[in-house]
Write a protein that holds these residues in place. Structure first.
Motif, short mmCIF file in Angstrom:
data_model
loop_
_atom_site.label_atom_id
_atom_site.label_comp_id
_atom_site.label_asym_id
_atom_site.label_seq_id
_atom_site.Cartn_x
_atom_site.Cartn_y
_atom_site.Cartn_z
N UNK A 165 0.46 -1.25 0.01
CA UNK A 165 0.23 0.11 -0.15
C UNK A 165 0.10 1.48 -0.08
N UNK A 166 2.44 0.84 -0.02
CA UNK A 166 3.04 2.48 -0.44
C UNK A 166 2.53 3.12 -1.47
N UNK A 167 3.20 4.41 -1.97
CA UNK A 167 2.52 5.24 -2.83
C UNK A 167 3.43 4.90 -3.72
N UNK A 199 -2.11 7.65 -1.60
CA UNK A 199 -1.45 8.26 -0.77
C UNK A 199 -0.62 8.89 -1.92
N UNK A 200 -0.32 8.77 -2.97
CA UNK A 200 0.23 9.23 -4.15
C UNK A 200 -0.59 10.69 -5.48
N UNK A 201 -1.20 10.95 -4.43
CA UNK A 201 -2.40 12.19 -4.74
C UNK A 201 -2.80 12.03 -5.87
N UNK A 202 -3.74 10.10 -6.05
CA UNK A 202 -4.14 10.83 -7.54
C UNK A 202 -5.29 9.75 -7.26
N UNK A 203 -6.50 10.39 -7.91
CA UNK A 203 -7.85 10.55 -7.56
C UNK A 203 -7.67 8.88 -8.26
N UNK A 204 -8.22 8.11 -7.72
CA UNK A 204 -8.80 6.52 -7.37
C UNK A 204 -10.41 6.47 -7.81
#
Length: 243
Positions: A165-167, A199-204
């Motif tokens: 789950x890390x970005x 966490x990567x600040x990308x919309x999912x």
């Protein structure tokens, strides 16, 4: 049936318009491109029972979802074999070999995948597959689905500093494709994967392929869809097109 978390969230915030102009779409593989979790569950259940895990009692689907689904093999090995990590890693390697045999015969795409593929190609978007699966598994699944020429890159968690789950895998995908997180969309089906994308600040956008909706929503997706035929997805993409 009561309104789902997905429906509730769509009413209030089912919008992707802030991503305009969209540059790239990133896909997880297991459970996102294909419904592979039943094959993983079968392989784990059979092989764990063979070695007498849990006193020989087969693992349940709930156990699989909580402890295995979406996780990297290093983490799975530590969960299943906390006192003998090397044995755990060997076990997961053997399990992946069994999965590949099953996948060759039984793997099927998520409904609507090829409709979405055409939309992405028609819009000239960049695309990458981002997976916690071992590279041989990831490449096999992408090949079986006929997507080897579709993806510009395949990012594997074990080849990054940290897996989901890390970005890190999603951040690497942005770097490789040379795109902005502000104009990129992720499709994921697991808590681990959604957590990584957020966490990567990308919309999912989350898919409810196998995992409970309330757990997926807690991880923070923009909204949930059943599959790529879901009207909620196409309404959001059409809105995005207008921006």
């Amino acid at each position: 049936m009561t309104a789902s978390y997905a429906e509730n969230s769509v009413d209030s915030k089912c919008s992707l318009s802030r991503l305009a102009p969209l540059e790239a779409i990133l896909f997880d593989i297991d459970g996102t491109l294909c419904d592979s979790d039943p094959l993983h569950y079968y392989a784990f259940r059979e092989m764990l029972q063979e070695i007498g895990f849990n006193g020989g009692v087969p693992i349940t689907e709930e156990f699989f979802i909580e402890n295995i689904g979406g996780k990297h093999n290093d983490d799975i090995a530590a969960i299943l074999f906390p006192d003998d990590l090397q044995r755990g890693l060997k076990f997961t390697d053997d399990k992946e070999a069994m999965f590949r045999r099953l996948a060759t015969e039984q793997l099927k795409p998520i409904n609507g995948l090829y409709k979405l593929r055409k939309w992405i190609e028609d819009h000239g978007l960049k695309r990458a597959a981002v997976s916690n699966a071992p590279r041989p598994n990831a490449e096999l699944m992408v090949s079986i689905l006929g997507l080897s020429d579709f993806f510009h890159s395949l990012i594997v968690g074990s080849e990054c500093d940290h897996a989901k789950p890390h970005p890190d895998p999603y951040l690497k995908a942005l770097e490789v494709l040379n795109v902005s997180k502000d104009h990129t969309l992720v499709f994921e089906d697991s808590v681990s994967g959604i957590t990584a994308g957020v966490a990567a600040e990308i919309p999912v956008v989350g898919l409810t392929t196998r995992n409970p909706e309330h757990l997926l929503m807690e991880a923070g997706p923009v909204f949930l869809i059943k599959d790529y035929d879901d009207p909620k997805l196409w309404a959001a993409l059409e809105e995005l097109d207008r921006n």
